[in-house]
Write a protein that holds these residues in place. Structure first.
Motif, PDB file in Angstrom:
ATOM      1  N   LYS A  41       0.312  -1.337   5.518  1.00  0.00           N
ATOM      2  CA  LYS A  41      -0.810  -2.052   4.932  1.00  0.00           C
ATOM      3  C   LYS A  41      -1.719  -1.134   3.994  1.00  0.00           C
ATOM      4  CE  LYS A  41      -0.044  -5.825   7.534  1.00  0.00           C
ATOM      5  NZ  LYS A  41       0.609  -7.044   7.185  1.00  0.00           N
ATOM      6  N   TYR A  42      -2.049  -1.827   3.105  1.00  0.00           N
ATOM      7  CA  TYR A  42      -3.371  -1.080   2.271  1.00  0.00           C
ATOM      8  C   TYR A  42      -4.600  -1.576   2.646  1.00  0.00           C
ATOM      9  CZ  TYR A  42      -6.013  -1.831  -2.086  1.00  0.00           C
ATOM     10  OH  TYR A  42      -7.244  -2.430  -3.001  1.00  0.00           O
ATOM     11  N   TRP A  43      -5.118  -0.836   3.246  1.00  0.00           N
ATOM     12  CA  TRP A  43      -6.668  -1.024   3.569  1.00  0.00           C
ATOM     13  C   TRP A  43      -7.699   0.016   3.488  1.00  0.00           C
ATOM     14  CZ3 TRP A  43      -8.198  -5.854   4.206  1.00  0.00           C
ATOM     15  CH2 TRP A  43      -9.680  -6.077   5.089  1.00  0.00           C
ATOM     16  N   GLY A  44      -8.378   0.039   2.359  1.00  0.00           N
ATOM     17  CA  GLY A  44      -9.287   0.998   2.008  1.00  0.00           C
ATOM     18  C   GLY A  44      -9.081   1.780   0.642  1.00  0.00           C
ATOM     19  N   LYS A  45     -10.167   1.709   0.067  1.00  0.00           N
ATOM     20  CA  LYS A  45      -9.878   2.359  -1.534  1.00  0.00           C
ATOM     21  C   LYS A  45     -10.649   3.800  -1.536  1.00  0.00           C
ATOM     22  CE  LYS A  45     -10.324  -2.318  -3.211  1.00  0.00           C
ATOM     23  NZ  LYS A  45     -10.486  -3.317  -4.111  1.00  0.00           N
ATOM     24  N   ARG A  46      -9.976   4.442  -2.373  1.00  0.00           N
ATOM     25  CA  ARG A  46     -10.847   5.876  -2.716  1.00  0.00           C
ATOM     26  C   ARG A  46     -11.549   5.506  -3.963  1.00  0.00           C
ATOM     27  NH1 ARG A  46      -5.665   6.980  -4.676  1.00  0.00           N
ATOM     28  NH2 ARG A  46      -5.628   7.983  -6.717  1.00  0.00           N
ATOM     29  N   GLY A 160      -6.277  -5.588 -11.510  1.00  0.00           N
ATOM     30  CA  GLY A 160      -6.834  -7.089 -11.174  1.00  0.00           C
ATOM     31  C   GLY A 160      -6.886  -7.063  -9.589  1.00  0.00           C
ATOM     32  N   SER A 161      -5.940  -6.466  -8.907  1.00  0.00           N
ATOM     33  CA  SER A 161      -5.994  -6.704  -7.358  1.00  0.00           C
ATOM     34  C   SER A 161      -5.080  -5.556  -6.943  1.00  0.00           C
ATOM     35  CB  SER A 161      -5.663  -7.915  -6.919  1.00  0.00           C
ATOM     36  OG  SER A 161      -5.966  -8.144  -5.613  1.00  0.00           O
ATOM     37  N   GLY A 162      -5.339  -4.908  -6.093  1.00  0.00           N
ATOM     38  CA  GLY A 162      -4.549  -3.701  -5.520  1.00  0.00           C
ATOM     39  C   GLY A 162      -3.045  -3.924  -5.151  1.00  0.00           C
ATOM     40  N   SER A 163      -3.095  -5.245  -4.395  1.00  0.00           N
ATOM     41  CA  SER A 163      -1.703  -5.508  -3.802  1.00  0.00           C
ATOM     42  C   SER A 163      -0.840  -6.118  -4.782  1.00  0.00           C
ATOM     43  CB  SER A 163      -2.088  -6.525  -2.780  1.00  0.00           C
ATOM     44  OG  SER A 163      -2.897  -7.502  -2.982  1.00  0.00           O
ATOM     45  N   ALA A 164      -1.283  -6.459  -5.864  1.00  0.00           N
ATOM     46  CA  ALA A 164      -1.003  -7.011  -7.234  1.00  0.00           C
ATOM     47  C   ALA A 164       0.319  -5.956  -7.751  1.00  0.00           C
ATOM     48  CB  ALA A 164      -1.497  -7.366  -8.194  1.00  0.00           C
ATOM     49  N   SER A 165      -0.150  -4.719  -7.453  1.00  0.00           N
ATOM     50  CA  SER A 165       0.773  -3.801  -8.141  1.00  0.00           C
ATOM     51  C   SER A 165       2.134  -3.793  -7.248  1.00  0.00           C
ATOM     52  CB  SER A 165       0.198  -2.102  -7.658  1.00  0.00           C
ATOM     53  OG  SER A 165       0.045  -1.863  -6.225  1.00  0.00           O
ATOM     54  N   ARG A 166       2.191  -4.404  -6.227  1.00  0.00           N
ATOM     55  CA  ARG A 166       3.728  -4.218  -5.411  1.00  0.00           C
ATOM     56  C   ARG A 166       4.217  -5.611  -5.640  1.00  0.00           C
ATOM     57  NH1 ARG A 166       0.314  -3.268  -0.085  1.00  0.00           N
ATOM     58  NH2 ARG A 166       0.696  -5.535  -0.246  1.00  0.00           N
ATOM     59  N   SER A 167       3.612  -6.659  -6.424  1.00  0.00           N
ATOM     60  CA  SER A 167       4.307  -7.989  -6.536  1.00  0.00           C
ATOM     61  C   SER A 167       4.968  -8.202  -7.908  1.00  0.00           C
ATOM     62  CB  SER A 167       3.119  -9.096  -6.529  1.00  0.00           C
ATOM     63  OG  SER A 167       3.101  -9.729  -5.060  1.00  0.00           O
ATOM     64  N   SER A 214     -10.807  -9.414   1.231  1.00  0.00           N
ATOM     65  CA  SER A 214     -10.362  -8.358   1.629  1.00  0.00           C
ATOM     66  C   SER A 214     -11.167  -7.176   1.058  1.00  0.00           C
ATOM     67  CB  SER A 214      -8.892  -8.078   0.950  1.00  0.00           C
ATOM     68  OG  SER A 214      -8.137  -9.031   1.924  1.00  0.00           O
ATOM     69  N   ARG A 215     -11.582  -7.330  -0.143  1.00  0.00           N
ATOM     70  CA  ARG A 215     -12.247  -6.260  -0.994  1.00  0.00           C
ATOM     71  C   ARG A 215     -13.466  -5.932  -0.126  1.00  0.00           C
ATOM     72  NH1 ARG A 215     -12.281  -6.654  -7.485  1.00  0.00           N
ATOM     73  NH2 ARG A 215     -10.056  -6.975  -6.921  1.00  0.00           N
ATOM     74  N   GLU A 216     -14.301  -7.016   0.202  1.00  0.00           N
ATOM     75  CA  GLU A 216     -15.501  -6.718   0.762  1.00  0.00           C
ATOM     76  C   GLU A 216     -15.284  -5.928   2.397  1.00  0.00           C
ATOM     77  OE1 GLU A 216     -18.050 -10.216   1.324  1.00  0.00           O
ATOM     78  OE2 GLU A 216     -19.103  -9.356   2.790  1.00  0.00           O
TER      79      GLU A 216
HETATM   80  C1  2P0 Z   1      -1.980  -5.498   2.019  1.00  0.00           C
HETATM   81  N1  2P0 Z   1      -4.181  -6.531   2.160  1.00  0.00           N
HETATM   82  O1  2P0 Z   1      -1.470  -4.299   2.240  1.00  0.00           O
HETATM   83  C2  2P0 Z   1      -3.263  -5.634   2.731  1.00  0.00           C
HETATM   84  C3  2P0 Z   1      -3.186  -6.021   4.315  1.00  0.00           C
HETATM   85  C4  2P0 Z   1      -4.905  -7.266   3.135  1.00  0.00           C
HETATM   86  C5  2P0 Z   1      -4.678  -6.637   4.426  1.00  0.00           C
HETATM   87  O2  2P0 Z   1      -3.854  -5.721   0.197  1.00  0.00           O
HETATM   88  O3  2P0 Z   1      -9.869  -5.304  -3.755  1.00  0.00           O
HETATM   89  O4  2P0 Z   1      -6.539  -8.511  -2.293  1.00  0.00           O
HETATM   90  O5  2P0 Z   1      -8.182  -6.977  -4.744  1.00  0.00           O
HETATM   91  O6  2P0 Z   1      -7.592  -4.404  -4.532  1.00  0.00           O
HETATM   92  O7  2P0 Z   1      -5.190  -6.427  -3.103  1.00  0.00           O
HETATM   93  C6  2P0 Z   1      -5.750  -7.393   0.170  1.00  0.00           C
HETATM   94  O8  2P0 Z   1      -6.170  -6.521  -0.646  1.00  0.00           O
HETATM   95  O9  2P0 Z   1      -7.571  -6.278  -2.375  1.00  0.00           O
HETATM   96  C7  2P0 Z   1      -4.492  -6.554   0.914  1.00  0.00           C
HETATM   97  P1  2P0 Z   1      -8.428  -5.781  -3.757  1.00  0.00           P
HETATM   98  P2  2P0 Z   1      -6.251  -6.996  -2.178  1.00  0.00           P
HETATM   99  O10 2P0 Z   1      -1.399  -6.735   1.763  1.00  0.00           O
END
Ligand code: 2P0
Length: 336
Positions: A41-46, A160-167, A214-216
């Motif tokens: 998972k992605y959880w936390g930003k630098r 736009g959203s971190g996890s969008a980089s993977r989609s 998720s952001r908050e």
């Molecule tokens: C993930 N999540 O890796 C993790 C696991 C939620 C739990 O990516 O602030 O909506 O737009 O970068 O991308 C959700 O985070 O957050 C997420 P932003 P995002 O899938």
């Protein structure tokens, strides 16, 4: 976003787009992007303006469960955002984020109609921002004739959203954390490995919008959870283990590590203050059921994101057993 950070994003976007920023748009364009589920998972930003992660992450895309976004040029003072056929209120967080992203990448006087819809009803219970910004990025690339390389599209989608980089891709995708302050190396890329027998089961406990984004949630976890201190090290180790297991086709190691990674992420959330618990009572009932079935010898694992729903991991040869145990499960074959 502070003005200095906003200026840094604009400077980076202008550097990437160059003179293409002022290309004449086509009349319309459309693109598809799948949802993705992180195994690590992605959880936390630098850094929060560029959405730069503290660790890398690794996901599996969900084939036809995604978003199709159509763009057309409009003669209007503002962008118009349509979601699943209904006009979205310009003040909603979704419309605000979409318009902010478009204003960063388009000439100031160009306004678009953004018509975005889920391809399957089940996609509604999966996080919308990842596939939404990925489809928006691909469609804008096409509309504006940018012809950008994929790693730059990944970085633009991340804004736009971190996890969008993977989609942006099907199959397994790895997002490397990167080190640059403008995120030029914080990009995702697809892995070569295929796993035709892999199955993902969606177990929907609730389709309600979550109370804490998720952001908050990430920001709260980093600032208040002492357990978060151990997360970056575990996340990087889990990512490496999962990537190796994918290459080896080692289901048990891949799925066990993915479940452990998700449970550890949820432990950092629960130890934040105020506590952050995305699970509902029904989530726990389903989790216990997965663990019981595993005790009985069924190789089935779970992962969960910032919400109450479960995603089951198993292989095709056990699909009938999983469907018998969970009659409501929606099974996805990511490679078929
Ligand atoms: C993930 N999540 O890796 C993790 C696991 C939620 C739990 O990516 O602030 O909506 O737009 O970068 O991308 C959700 O985070 O957050 C997420 P932003 P995002 O899938």
């Amino acid at each position: 976003m502070s003005q200095t950070n906003a200026d840094a994003v604009c400077a980076w976007v202008d550097q990437v787009l160059g003179h293409h920023k002022h290309n004449s748009p086509a009349a319309q364009a459309s693109a598809y992007a799948p949802s993705n589920i992180a195994l690590s998972k992605y959880w936390g930003k630098r850094e929060t303006t560029f959405n730069l992660p503290i660790t890398g992450s690794l996901s599996i895309s969900l084939a036809e469960h995604g978003t199709r976004t159509g763009l057309s040029v409009v003669d209007a003072p503002q962008h118009e955002v349509i979601l699943n056929g209904a006009q979205v209120d310009a003040s909603s967080s979704f419309a605000v984020k979409v318009c902010q992203w478009l204003d960063q990448v388009l000439p100031a006087d160009l306004k678009l109609r953004i018509d975005t819809h889920n391809t399957l009803p089940t996609a509604a219970v999966l996080a919308a921002s990842a596939r939404g910004f990925a489809a928006l990025t691909l469609a804008t690339n096409s509309l504006m004739g940018w012809q950008l390389p994929e790693h730059q599209l990944s970085a633009l989608a991340r804004l736009g959203s971190g996890s969008a980089s993977r989609s942006l891709w099907h199959g397994f995708v790895k997002w490397q954390a990167g080190e640059q302050s403008n995120g030029s190396d914080s990009v995702a890329f697809p892995l070569a490995s295929q796993w035709p027998q892999l199955r993902i089961g969606l177990l929907t406990v609730s389709s309600q919008k979550k109370a804490v984004s998720s952001r908050e949630g990430m920001a709260r976890t980093i600032t208040t959870s002492a357990l978060y201190n151990q997360w970056p090290q575990q996340a990087e180790s889990d990512l490496a283990t999962i990537e190796t297991a994918i290459i080896a086709g080692d289901f048990e190691t891949m799925a066990k590590t993915a479940e452990h990674n998700a449970m550890s992420m949820h432990a950092t959330m629960a130890s934040a203050w105020p506590p952050l618990v995305y699970w509902l009572p029904e989530s726990l009932i389903q989790m216990q059921k997965v663990w019981q079935l595993r005790e009985q010898g069924l190789p089935i694992y779970l992962t969960m994101d910032a919400g109450p729903n479960l995603k089951l991991l198993f292989e095709a040869k056990h699909q009938a057993d999983v469907e018998a145990a969970f009659p409501e499960v929606q099974v996805i074959s990511p490679f078929e």
